[in-house]
Design an enzyme around this catalytic site. Structure first.
Site, PDB file in Angstrom:
ATOM      1  N   HIS A  38     -32.129 -31.385  -0.354  1.00 18.43           N
ATOM      2  CA  HIS A  38     -30.992 -31.410   0.690  1.00 18.43           C
ATOM      3  C   HIS A  38     -29.614 -31.143  -0.082  1.00 18.43           C
ATOM      4  O   HIS A  38     -28.694 -31.381   0.770  1.00 18.43           O
ATOM      5  CB  HIS A  38     -31.018 -32.634   1.309  1.00 18.43           C
ATOM      6  CG  HIS A  38     -30.399 -33.810   1.007  1.00 18.43           C
ATOM      7  ND1 HIS A  38     -30.459 -34.307  -0.387  1.00 18.43           N
ATOM      8  CD2 HIS A  38     -29.257 -34.576   1.808  1.00 18.43           C
ATOM      9  CE1 HIS A  38     -29.775 -35.461  -0.668  1.00 18.43           C
ATOM     10  NE2 HIS A  38     -28.960 -35.585   0.614  1.00 18.43           N
ATOM     11  N   CYS A  62     -27.876 -38.357   8.707  1.00 16.03           N
ATOM     12  CA  CYS A  62     -26.768 -37.246   7.987  1.00 16.03           C
ATOM     13  C   CYS A  62     -27.568 -35.770   8.309  1.00 16.03           C
ATOM     14  O   CYS A  62     -28.755 -35.720   8.292  1.00 16.03           O
ATOM     15  CB  CYS A  62     -26.940 -37.744   6.603  1.00 16.03           C
ATOM     16  SG  CYS A  62     -26.205 -36.579   5.228  1.00 16.03           S
ATOM     17  N   ALA A 113     -27.625 -31.250  -4.299  1.00 18.12           N
ATOM     18  CA  ALA A 113     -27.766 -31.296  -5.847  1.00 18.12           C
ATOM     19  C   ALA A 113     -28.173 -32.595  -6.389  1.00 18.12           C
ATOM     20  O   ALA A 113     -28.888 -32.766  -7.519  1.00 18.12           O
ATOM     21  CB  ALA A 113     -26.430 -31.160  -6.411  1.00 18.12           C
ATOM     22  N   LEU A 147     -15.975 -31.498   4.609  1.00 25.25           N
ATOM     23  CA  LEU A 147     -16.105 -30.199   5.439  1.00 25.25           C
ATOM     24  C   LEU A 147     -15.474 -29.325   4.325  1.00 25.25           C
ATOM     25  O   LEU A 147     -14.491 -29.521   3.753  1.00 25.25           O
ATOM     26  CB  LEU A 147     -14.876 -30.275   6.624  1.00 25.25           C
ATOM     27  CG  LEU A 147     -15.149 -29.027   7.490  1.00 25.25           C
ATOM     28  CD1 LEU A 147     -14.860 -29.090   8.866  1.00 25.25           C
ATOM     29  CD2 LEU A 147     -13.776 -27.979   6.746  1.00 25.25           C
ATOM     30  N   LYS A 196     -12.443 -34.499   2.540  1.00 20.08           N
ATOM     31  CA  LYS A 196     -13.287 -35.676   2.097  1.00 20.08           C
ATOM     32  C   LYS A 196     -12.685 -36.917   2.748  1.00 20.08           C
ATOM     33  O   LYS A 196     -11.526 -36.995   3.110  1.00 20.08           O
ATOM     34  CB  LYS A 196     -13.553 -36.041   0.696  1.00 20.08           C
ATOM     35  CG  LYS A 196     -14.382 -34.896   0.245  1.00 20.08           C
ATOM     36  CD  LYS A 196     -14.753 -35.306  -1.342  1.00 20.08           C
ATOM     37  CE  LYS A 196     -15.691 -34.135  -1.971  1.00 20.08           C
ATOM     38  NZ  LYS A 196     -16.989 -34.176  -1.464  1.00 20.08           N
ATOM     39  N   MET A 217     -18.424 -29.967  -5.205  1.00 21.44           N
ATOM     40  CA  MET A 217     -17.456 -29.262  -4.883  1.00 21.44           C
ATOM     41  C   MET A 217     -16.631 -28.439  -5.719  1.00 21.44           C
ATOM     42  O   MET A 217     -15.778 -27.660  -5.751  1.00 21.44           O
ATOM     43  CB  MET A 217     -16.073 -30.138  -4.313  1.00 21.44           C
ATOM     44  CG  MET A 217     -15.743 -31.094  -5.162  1.00 21.44           C
ATOM     45  SD  MET A 217     -14.379 -32.245  -4.469  1.00 21.44           S
ATOM     46  CE  MET A 217     -14.192 -33.374  -5.725  1.00 21.44           C
ATOM     47  N   SER A 262     -22.693 -24.212  -3.083  1.00 20.67           N
ATOM     48  CA  SER A 262     -23.661 -24.463  -2.392  1.00 20.67           C
ATOM     49  C   SER A 262     -24.720 -23.343  -2.285  1.00 20.67           C
ATOM     50  O   SER A 262     -24.331 -22.098  -2.573  1.00 20.67           O
ATOM     51  CB  SER A 262     -23.365 -25.156  -1.043  1.00 20.67           C
ATOM     52  OG  SER A 262     -22.350 -26.087  -1.088  1.00 20.67           O
TER      53      SER A 262
END
Length: 958
Positions: free
Chosen positions: A880, A575, A882, A682, A957, A857, A861
């Site tokens: 990497h 990932c 939360a 995304l 998603k 979301m 970020s």
């Protein structure tokens, strides 16, 4: 606070945000947790700290194992974990990188403790409180440590020659004579192992108090105090101790005795060991196993046999059993019946008592003829004056069996050979279906030989009935076809069965069910030819494997090293993130969010299934694995600046496509350029804050700017690579595995062929992940160009950076003042190299590597830069993301996807689109830790410094 207590683990505060677990009990190095006190409380809520401690046992691990501020429980290695392991004398571990969990359909019954079973889907709320039955060297019970639920996946139905079925994904492993083998690699006619005992459906017992202090009012206060201290008073129907006592009381009623204050059990030595374990679990100390030779005479035949026994000397144990209804003195003269509270118990609790009584008193399975069985019987002698009580006792047993669908014969009652004594007898009806239900749901406890014979009887009867059912189907088909005019000669050719059988079915029909074929083995022959292993599993052939549609799937993880469990009786067991800049501002996007999210969702494949931006041929996949983003550049999916702004310029030179299995390549073939599912997404974002203007300028970030974050990995290909090598490593390096506290940390020694092959394959998977994200970037650029009516180049959609997450990389780090090459394992962590490091791209070398930390979301970020202290304290790593606070299953119970979506849109002006509402619920903002706190810890530790904060505009998603 200078220490933090988490169960049996004590963390010591080294300095602000740094907590250390000193080495003990096989730990090679300390373990460190980077967290504020608030985050530490959340990290300690699951098995993260235990898994971190386990990690320190890996050979060659240097300095310390690390848990980042976003850490949470993983599988073997905690998510958010970092370990630097000597690349020459250490090892490399797929479990410390990450791999997939394979799955079963929700109706698969998992065998639990105390003879219960439950559909796996129903374990979601209670898995932490349950124990599953594991087929290790012996049958045992193990705590559950994980429950996973995935979206819909293709499943297959496996049917064995005894008619037993199980539906699973193609990559779920089954136990075979060759070890665990994935279903995709199992063929019809292959052998798998099953355990014939299924158990009874779990139901929550009615809660009532069975014994109180008042029941012991005439006993010594010290005895009462002991029972209270061991949580045996008050004794409730819902206590685990009560379940153990049910078994012990049932067996003692059949084959136990009291002598003064002592309690004696009589059984074979192996069975007495099991009794000793249950006695000890209650807090009492059983004796060793005694043996003595006893002379016997039956029907004039004299013989000597060894009698084994165990005693429990505690007077409190005897008093417990007496008050639970166990008879004292001569049972022939006793008027005991079933306890008064027996009818209030759940079916599985009554079965616990009965199975133990039957283990002591009931006859074992045996055949009366070649293929038919005697009815198992239990008998008692009672003095005439108490014989009615004996009949009541047996009638209560018959009623309890009837309540779970097991038929019994009429109770027999006749004079015994001894004067004034009557013989009472109860038998289980001997038709095959009834016997199978009895042996597979109640059976025998504390009697291994009877359990072994019952396992064989169940398999034999199931196989026999399955054969007869098939013959009955053929007979019916033949009769119908013959009546319709099909020649008998043609029917003989059509069916692989005795020609005489076809003739009789066609011409005279059949009045009843067919008999087994002439060559069907007798039960005695079956027993001689069928192995029953020490864990009471038996081999069975797979009859068919058929596609069974698409369903949600589930899995559990057990603590036990065997890493398997029983489902329907069958033993079963990369990932990264990138950010793309634009020259758009938030005002340019406002009012067009819905149009943009719809266009992105339509253009970029997502979800669990297949489908990608590129149709991957064999050559295409090979090229992606070998050349990474270089291949994208050659094919027109990338530009030169994409390579310059990507970790390792988007290509790992150690990659070797030949080290990747065909199965892994096939899984990746139709997923090139797809988001996948879970926490992959995304997201279009706007920059809300720039904390460091100099670094922000170097990165090309300014307030109100629109950027795009892509978070996904190597899809099924990377998972398959980890699975493939994990299983190979488990087999080839079992000696190393036996030294580790967790099987999921299986590692290959550095320098071994498997270590080299796995590293090469993993590097190829990293290349594939970079290609995947680059293809999504290419499609995103096209969407923006369409929506905003300008070429993407004019929108200045340049890659800021792409950094990998779940990987192990060979890197040089300072260890005790000496440069050493290490395998740096980062599972759910990210590289964070500081300014001046030669591996930071030239464009950013003066300020440090960009670090992208996705939040939820609803929370935003962060963009960080590699901190000046990262090489000293964290092997050049930071968090990497939360980090999850709750499982996906819990999230779906807490949140409703539609409500989350509407709240984000109406309250936060964030537009979200996903394949299902469940996906949105799984990723709801409340599911994650406070990303601000995670980043604050990273910043204050100097391992990742704050540069900018970004906030969601729209999100797609899987």
């Amino acid at each position: 606070m200078t220490t933090f207590e988490a169960g049996d683990i004590t963390l010591h505060r080294v300095r602000e945000h740094v907590w250390e677990m000193p080495p003990e009990g096989g730990m090679r190095v300390p373990a460190r947790v980077f967290a504020s006190e608030a985050l530490l409380e959340e990290i300690a809520d699951d098995r993260t700290l235990q898994q971190l401690r386990n990690t320190t046992h890996l050979p060659g691990i240097e300095k310390y194992a690390i848990c980042m501020p976003d850490g949470h429980q993983g599988y073997g290695f905690p998510v958010g974990g970092v370990a630097g392991i000597d690349a020459e004398n250490g090892c490399i571990s797929p479990g410390a990188v990450g791999y997939d969990i394979n799955c079963l359909t929700g109706d698969a019954d998992v065998r639990l403790s105390f003879g219960r079973k439950m559909p796996i889907a129903e374990l979601r709320e209670r898995f932490e409180d349950e124990e599953a039955v594991v087929a290790g060297d012996e049958l045992t019970e193990s705590e559950l440590r994980l429950f996973t639920e995935s979206g819909e996946r293709e499943v297959f139905e496996v049917e064995t020659e005894t008619g037993r079925t199980l539906r699973s994904t193609g990559d779920h492993p089954f136990l075979t004579p060759d070890g665990m083998v994935e279903l995709d690699d199992i063929d019809e006619g292959d052998t798998v192992y099953v355990h014939p005992f299924e158990g009874i459906e779990h139901e929550s017992p009615e809660e009532f108090t069975v014994l109180t202090e008042d029941d012991f009012a005439d006993e010594d206060p010290q005895l009462v105090a002991f029972l209270k201290r061991h949580d045996l008073l008050p004794l409730k129907s819902t206590d685990e101790a009560f379940n153990r006592l049910l078994k012990l009381a049932g067996f003692h009623t059949g084959d136990g005795a009291f002598s003064g204050p002592q309690t004696w059990f009589y059984a074979d030595s192996g069975d007495l060991e099991t009794i000793r374990e249950d006695v000890a679990a209650l807090g009492f100390t059983p004796s060793r196993i005694y043996s003595r030779e006893r002379d016997h005479e039956i029907d004039g035949n004299e013989f000597t046999r060894t009698e084994y026994s165990v005693k429990v000397g505690a007077h409190g144990f005897k008093q417990l059993l007496l008050r639970l209804g166990v008879p004292d003195g001569s049972k022939v003269e006793s008027s005991f019946t079933l306890p008064s509270w027996f009818d209030r118990l759940a079916d599985w609790q009554r079965a616990l008592y009965l199975s133990a009584f039957f283990g002591a008193e009931m006859s074992e399975p045996s055949a009366v003829s070649n293929t038919n069985f005697y009815c198992p019987k239990v008998s008692q002698n009672r003095r005439t004056e108490v014989a009615d009580a004996g009949e009541e006792f047996l009638r209560g047993i018959a009623e309890a069996l009837d309540s779970i669908g097991i038929g019994t014969n009429e109770i027999e009652r006749f004079e015994a050979e001894t004067d004034e004594t009557e013989r009472l007898r109860l038998g289980v009806q001997s038709d095959a279906e009834n016997l199978v239900r009895f042996f597979s749901t109640v059976g025998y406890s504390y009697s291994r030989e009877k359990e072994r014979k019952a396992a064989l009887a169940v398999q034999y009867l199931r196989r026999k009935e399955h054969v007869i059912d098939r013959r009955a189907e053929i007979a019916s088909e033949v009769e119908t076809l013959a009546d319709g005019g099909t020649p008998v000669s043609e029917l003989k050719d059509r069916y692989d069965i005795n020609e005489r059988f076809v003739e009789r079915s066609a011409w005279s029909g059949r009045s009843g069910r067919p008999r087994p074929p002439a060559g069907f083995p007798t039960f005695e022959e079956f027993c001689e030819s069928t192995e029953v292993r020490e864990n009471l599993t038996v081999p069975v052939e797979v009859e068919s494997i058929e596609p069974a549609g698409v369903e949600p799937v589930y899995d559990i993880g057990v603590e036990h090293d065997a890493h398997n469990f029983l489902a329907n009786g069958i033993v079963v067991s990369n990932c990264g993130v990138r950010m793309v800049k634009t020259n758009l501002t938030y005002d340019d996007v406002r009012g067009r969010e819905e149009e943009l999210v719809d266009a992105l969702f339509e253009a970029i494949p997502s979800g669990l299934g297949g489908g990608g931006i590129v149709e991957g041929s064999g050559d295409t996949v090979e090229a992606a694995l070998e050349r990474g983003v270089d291949w994208c550049l050659e094919e027109g999916y990338a530009v030169e600046s994409d390579l310059a702004h990507c970790e390792d310029e988007g290509r790992r030179p150690d990659a070797d496509a030949a080290a990747v299995s065909k199965k892994a390549k096939d899984r990746g073939r139709n997923q090139m350029g797809s988001l996948g599912s879970g926490n992959h997404f995304l997201e279009v974002q706007r920059v809300t804050d720039v904390f460091d203007s100099a670094v922000g300028d170097a990165y090309g970030l300014e307030e109100d700017q629109v950027v795009v974050l892509v978070h996904c990995g190597s899809r099924g290909l990377g998972h398959q690579v980890c699975n493939d090598y994990l299983r190979d490593i488990e087999e080839a390096h079992s000696g190393l595995l036996s030294q580790l506290p967790d099987r999921e940390l299986a590692a290959a020694p550095a320098g071994s062929q498997l270590a080299e092959d796995y590293y090469d394959a993993m590097c190829a998977a990293i290349n594939f992940a970079w290609v995947n994200r680059q293809l999504i970037t290419h499609r995103t650029r096209e969407v923006f160009a369409d929506v905003f009516g300008e070429p993407w180049e004019d929108l200045e959609m340049e890659l800021l950076y792409d950094v990998a997450h779940n990987i192990a990389k060979k890197e040089v780090h300072d260890v005790d003042g000496e440069d050493r090459e290490l395998y740096v394992h980062r599972k759910g962590a990210t590289r964070a190299f500081p300014a001046g490091h030669p591996e930071v791209p030239k464009a950013y070398r003066d300020v440090g590597q960009p670090v992208i930390i996705p939040g939820s979301m609803g929370a935003g970020s962060y963009v960080l830069c590699g901190g000046s202290e990262s090489m000293n304290v964290s092997f050049g790593s930071t968090a990497h993301g939360a980090g999850r606070l709750m499982s996906r299953t819990q999230a779906k119970d807490e949140f409703w996807g539609g409500d989350v979506r509407d709240d984000l849109r109406d309250t936060n002006q964030i537009y979200v689109k996903a394949q299902s509402g469940a996906t949105i619920a799984e990723e709801a903002p409340g599911v994650y830790k406070d990303v601000d706190e995670v980043v604050r810890v990273s910043d204050e530790l100097g391992i990742g410094d704050k540069v900018a904060r970004v906030y969601p505009v729209c999100n797609i998603k899987g």
